[in-house]
Design an enzyme around this catalytic site. Structure first.
Site, short mmCIF file in Angstrom:
data_model
loop_
_atom_site.label_atom_id
_atom_site.label_comp_id
_atom_site.label_asym_id
_atom_site.label_seq_id
_atom_site.Cartn_x
_atom_site.Cartn_y
_atom_site.Cartn_z
N GLN A 12 0.83 -1.22 0.00
CA GLN A 12 0.00 0.00 0.00
C GLN A 12 0.86 1.27 0.00
O GLN A 12 0.73 2.13 -0.87
CB GLN A 12 -0.91 0.02 1.24
CG GLN A 12 -1.61 1.36 1.44
CD GLN A 12 -2.34 1.49 2.76
OE1 GLN A 12 -3.56 1.41 2.79
NE2 GLN A 12 -1.62 1.72 3.85
N SER A 127 6.55 1.72 13.68
CA SER A 127 5.10 1.54 13.85
C SER A 127 4.63 1.87 15.26
O SER A 127 5.34 1.62 16.24
CB SER A 127 4.76 0.08 13.53
OG SER A 127 3.48 -0.24 14.01
N GLU A 129 2.70 0.12 16.74
CA GLU A 129 2.64 -1.17 17.45
C GLU A 129 3.79 -1.30 18.45
O GLU A 129 3.70 -2.08 19.40
CB GLU A 129 2.70 -2.33 16.45
CG GLU A 129 1.36 -2.78 15.91
CD GLU A 129 0.55 -3.58 16.93
OE1 GLU A 129 -0.65 -3.27 17.07
OE2 GLU A 129 1.09 -4.50 17.58
N TYR A 151 5.29 -8.92 15.88
CA TYR A 151 5.49 -7.85 14.89
C TYR A 151 6.02 -6.58 15.57
O TYR A 151 7.01 -5.99 15.12
CB TYR A 151 4.17 -7.56 14.17
CG TYR A 151 4.19 -6.29 13.34
CD1 TYR A 151 4.68 -6.27 12.04
CD2 TYR A 151 3.71 -5.08 13.88
CE1 TYR A 151 4.69 -5.09 11.29
CE2 TYR A 151 3.72 -3.92 13.14
CZ TYR A 151 4.22 -3.92 11.85
OH TYR A 151 4.23 -2.75 11.12
P1 NDP Z 1 2.05 -3.95 2.99
O1 NDP Z 1 1.87 -5.24 3.72
O2 NDP Z 1 0.98 -3.46 2.09
O3 NDP Z 1 3.40 -4.06 2.11
C1 NDP Z 1 4.53 -4.76 2.57
C2 NDP Z 1 5.56 -4.78 1.45
O4 NDP Z 1 6.72 -5.49 1.91
C3 NDP Z 1 5.08 -5.50 0.17
O5 NDP Z 1 5.56 -4.79 -0.94
C4 NDP Z 1 5.78 -6.85 0.26
O6 NDP Z 1 6.01 -7.45 -0.99
C5 NDP Z 1 7.10 -6.40 0.87
N1 NDP Z 1 7.86 -7.53 1.42
C6 NDP Z 1 7.44 -8.45 2.32
N2 NDP Z 1 8.42 -9.34 2.57
C7 NDP Z 1 9.48 -8.96 1.82
C8 NDP Z 1 10.78 -9.49 1.63
N3 NDP Z 1 11.20 -10.58 2.28
N4 NDP Z 1 11.63 -8.85 0.78
C9 NDP Z 1 11.21 -7.76 0.11
N5 NDP Z 1 9.98 -7.21 0.23
C10 NDP Z 1 9.13 -7.83 1.08
O7 NDP Z 1 2.42 -2.85 4.09
P2 NDP Z 1 2.07 -1.27 4.11
O8 NDP Z 1 2.33 -0.70 2.78
O9 NDP Z 1 0.78 -1.09 4.79
O10 NDP Z 1 3.17 -0.75 5.14
C11 NDP Z 1 4.46 -0.35 4.70
C12 NDP Z 1 5.44 -0.44 5.86
O11 NDP Z 1 5.01 0.42 6.91
C13 NDP Z 1 5.55 -1.82 6.49
O12 NDP Z 1 6.87 -1.97 6.93
C14 NDP Z 1 4.62 -1.77 7.67
O13 NDP Z 1 5.01 -2.69 8.66
C15 NDP Z 1 4.82 -0.32 8.11
N6 NDP Z 1 3.70 0.30 8.78
C16 NDP Z 1 2.46 0.32 8.20
C17 NDP Z 1 1.42 0.99 8.79
C18 NDP Z 1 0.06 1.01 8.17
O14 NDP Z 1 -0.90 1.38 8.88
N7 NDP Z 1 -0.09 0.70 6.91
C19 NDP Z 1 1.61 1.70 10.09
C20 NDP Z 1 2.95 1.64 10.58
C21 NDP Z 1 3.95 0.98 9.95
P3 NDP Z 1 4.94 -8.48 -1.67
O15 NDP Z 1 4.03 -7.62 -2.48
O16 NDP Z 1 5.82 -9.36 -2.48
O17 NDP Z 1 4.23 -9.19 -0.55
P1 GDR Z 2 -3.10 -3.43 13.20
O1 GDR Z 2 -4.20 -3.43 12.05
O2 GDR Z 2 -2.99 -4.73 13.88
O3 GDR Z 2 -3.37 -2.23 14.05
O4 GDR Z 2 -1.75 -3.22 12.35
P2 GDR Z 2 -5.45 -4.39 11.80
O5 GDR Z 2 -6.32 -3.66 10.85
O6 GDR Z 2 -5.06 -5.77 11.45
O7 GDR Z 2 -6.17 -4.44 13.26
C1 GDR Z 2 -6.65 -3.28 13.90
C2 GDR Z 2 -7.50 -3.68 15.10
O8 GDR Z 2 -8.71 -4.29 14.63
C3 GDR Z 2 -8.99 -5.43 15.41
N1 GDR Z 2 -9.82 -6.39 14.67
C4 GDR Z 2 -9.47 -7.05 13.56
N2 GDR Z 2 -8.33 -6.99 12.81
C5 GDR Z 2 -8.28 -7.76 11.69
N3 GDR Z 2 -7.20 -7.69 10.91
N4 GDR Z 2 -9.30 -8.61 11.33
C6 GDR Z 2 -10.44 -8.71 12.07
O9 GDR Z 2 -11.35 -9.47 11.73
C7 GDR Z 2 -10.53 -7.87 13.24
N5 GDR Z 2 -11.51 -7.69 14.16
C8 GDR Z 2 -11.06 -6.79 15.03
C9 GDR Z 2 -7.61 -5.99 15.75
O10 GDR Z 2 -7.69 -6.86 16.87
C10 GDR Z 2 -6.85 -4.69 16.03
O11 GDR Z 2 -7.03 -4.31 17.37
C11 GDR Z 2 -1.67 -2.28 11.30
C12 GDR Z 2 -0.64 -2.81 10.30
O12 GDR Z 2 -0.66 -2.00 9.16
C13 GDR Z 2 0.75 -2.79 10.89
O13 GDR Z 2 1.70 -3.13 9.89
C14 GDR Z 2 1.03 -1.39 11.42
O14 GDR Z 2 2.31 -1.31 11.98
C15 GDR Z 2 -0.03 -0.99 12.44
O15 GDR Z 2 -1.30 -1.02 11.81
C16 GDR Z 2 0.18 0.43 12.97
#
Ligand code: NDP
Ligand code: GDR
Length: 350
Positions: A12, A127, A129, A151
């Site tokens: 994303q 994050s 988290e 994580y």
């Molecule tokens: P996504 O899960 O959408 O994307 C993760 C990316 O990492 C994908 O492109 C995936 O590739 C790649 N990846 C996974 N494993 C490997 C590997 N072994 N080598 C190379 N690439 C790899 O995450 P988001 O875009 O939501 O988040 C981006 C970053 O920000 C992540 O590090 C996430 O933990 C962190 N983050 C996200 C938040 C959020 O709310 N979205 C909040 C805080 C932190 P592939 O397409 O092949 O799976």
């Molecule tokens: P999070 O996001 O764990 O905060 O991590 P997620 O959307 O998975 O969960 C948020 C909250 O919702 C509750 N929940 C559920 N979650 C999922 N996935 N599925 C369900 O059915 C469900 N029902 C309730 C969860 O318990 C949780 O409390 C995201 C990721 O993007 C991380 O990579 C990033 O670092 C953090 O946000 C900030």
């Protein structure tokens, strides 16, 4: 022309960041791991219409040699490390893999920078988290970390090592402690997208119920487009630092459901069921960020509100579901998400 390398470019944030940087005139390179379904992996880039503008390089964040090779080839001035096993729930099933990819992966990249001797700026995707079970109602850069998932622990290791490389080697390394951010490009396993997908399917008669875990969990939800701008701003500063990026307001999963169902004229209470099997071994009740430092030093503020995020995601899923199910669209074009519109791209979105 400035050159940037994004790991996790197929995710994303990677897709939105690539779009932002291309718009700013950057040459954008991405690290992609080999997949038997390569077309699907690139679906977000296709959806944004930028797949042919970015240059993709094979490599894996756990393979130091591939990172050194890609850095040597690209020689970027900015590196954004977004690659991770990012699904918190999965980190209990795969704690070792999560540690390897989400934790050690960042160190591999930091080492690759040191080995290659590149003068580059580095962004680490930290994050909220990491705060875990925080004693403080609002978390900022000085709030102690108490991660509550494999994580969160892996991210904390990567975060600590980013700070270490900054302090040990003078690397321009910044860490963005980002709270949850969502969009139509969010993975379907995360709760917001799971909800908006279900709302669309229920509205179109393709699904009866939506099963969720902890409805009372509260998260500080922003929009991914706003948050990738913060990443870029961090690397434009003279000095590296760590910044919390958040909206400052948390909502419950229940509230998200209520708004998403109401948007299509339905009552969430009629469709949402709690499935105890979806509860996590340990959850975080609430996370709310204080992004005052980012506002003061980066001039960053969120521009997209909660209701707008929910609306954009529901609209996008309605459109995708209609197209995938072969149902005609009876909605006026203006109601559809402003960005991607061609059927090729929406059909390839996960
Ligand atoms: P996504 O899960 O959408 O994307 C993760 C990316 O990492 C994908 O492109 C995936 O590739 C790649 N990846 C996974 N494993 C490997 C590997 N072994 N080598 C190379 N690439 C790899 O995450 P988001 O875009 O939501 O988040 C981006 C970053 O920000 C992540 O590090 C996430 O933990 C962190 N983050 C996200 C938040 C959020 O709310 N979205 C909040 C805080 C932190 P592939 O397409 O092949 O799976
Ligand atoms: P999070 O996001 O764990 O905060 O991590 P997620 O959307 O998975 O969960 C948020 C909250 O919702 C509750 N929940 C559920 N979650 C999922 N996935 N599925 C369900 O059915 C469900 N029902 C309730 C969860 O318990 C949780 O409390 C995201 C990721 O993007 C991380 O990579 C990033 O670092 C953090 O946000 C900030």
């Amino acid at each position: 022309m400035r050159r940037a390398l994004i790991t996790g470019i197929t995710g994303q944030d990677g897709a939105y960041l690539a779009q932002l940087l291309l718009g700013l005139g950057y040459e954008v390179h991405g690290l992609v791991r080999r997949s038997a379904s390569a077309g699907l992996a690139r679906s977000r880039l296709i959806w944004l219409g930028i797949d042919e503008q970015v240059k993709l390089h094979d490599g894996d964040i756990v393979d130091l040699a591939s990172l050194v090779r890609v850095l040597d080839r690209v020689r970027p001035q900015e590196i954004y490390n977004l690659a991770a096993q990012s699904f918190v729930q999965a980190s209990w099933q795969q704690p070792c893999l999560t540690g390897l990819v989400t934790g050690l992966g960042a160190v591999n990249l930091l080492e690759a920078i040191r080995i290659s001797g590149l003068d580059t700026r580095f962004y680490q995707a930290s994050s909220s988290e990491m705060f875990g079970l925080s004693a403080q109602p609002r978390q900022c850069e000085t709030t102690p970390f108490r991660p509550r998932s494999p994580y969160g622990a892996a991210k904390l290791y990567a975060h600590g090592m980013t700070v270490n490389y900054r302090e040990s080697y003078g690397l321009h390394a910044s860490s963005g402690i980002l709270f949850n951010h969502e969009s139509p490009l969010r993975g379907v396993e995360f709760v917001t997208r799971k909800i908006t997908c279900a709302v669309a399917r229920i509205k179109l008669g393709l699904q009866q119920k939506l099963r969720l875990g902890n409805l009372d969990a509260r998260r500080d939800w922003g929009h991914a487009r706003d948050y990738v701008r913060a990443m870029w701003l961090m690397l434009q500063q003279d000095s590296p630092a760590d910044y919390v990026i958040a909206t400052g307001r948390a909502r419950s999963v229940r509230e998200f459901c209520g708004l998403a169902f109401a948007y299509v004229g339905l009552d969430a209470d009629d469709f949402v069921e709690v499935d105890r099997g979806l509860l996590r071994p340990a959850d975080i009740d609430a996370l709310t960020g204080d992004a005052a430092k980012a506002k003061a030093q980066l001039g960053w503020e969120p521009t997209i509100g909660f209701a707008e995020i929910v609306q954009e995601m529901v609209e996008a899923d309605l459109r995708r579901t209609r197209e995938l199910a072969g149902l005609g669209s009876d909605r006026p074009r203006a109601c559809l998400p402003s960005k991607p519109t061609d059927s090729r791209s929406s059909q390839t979105m996960p």
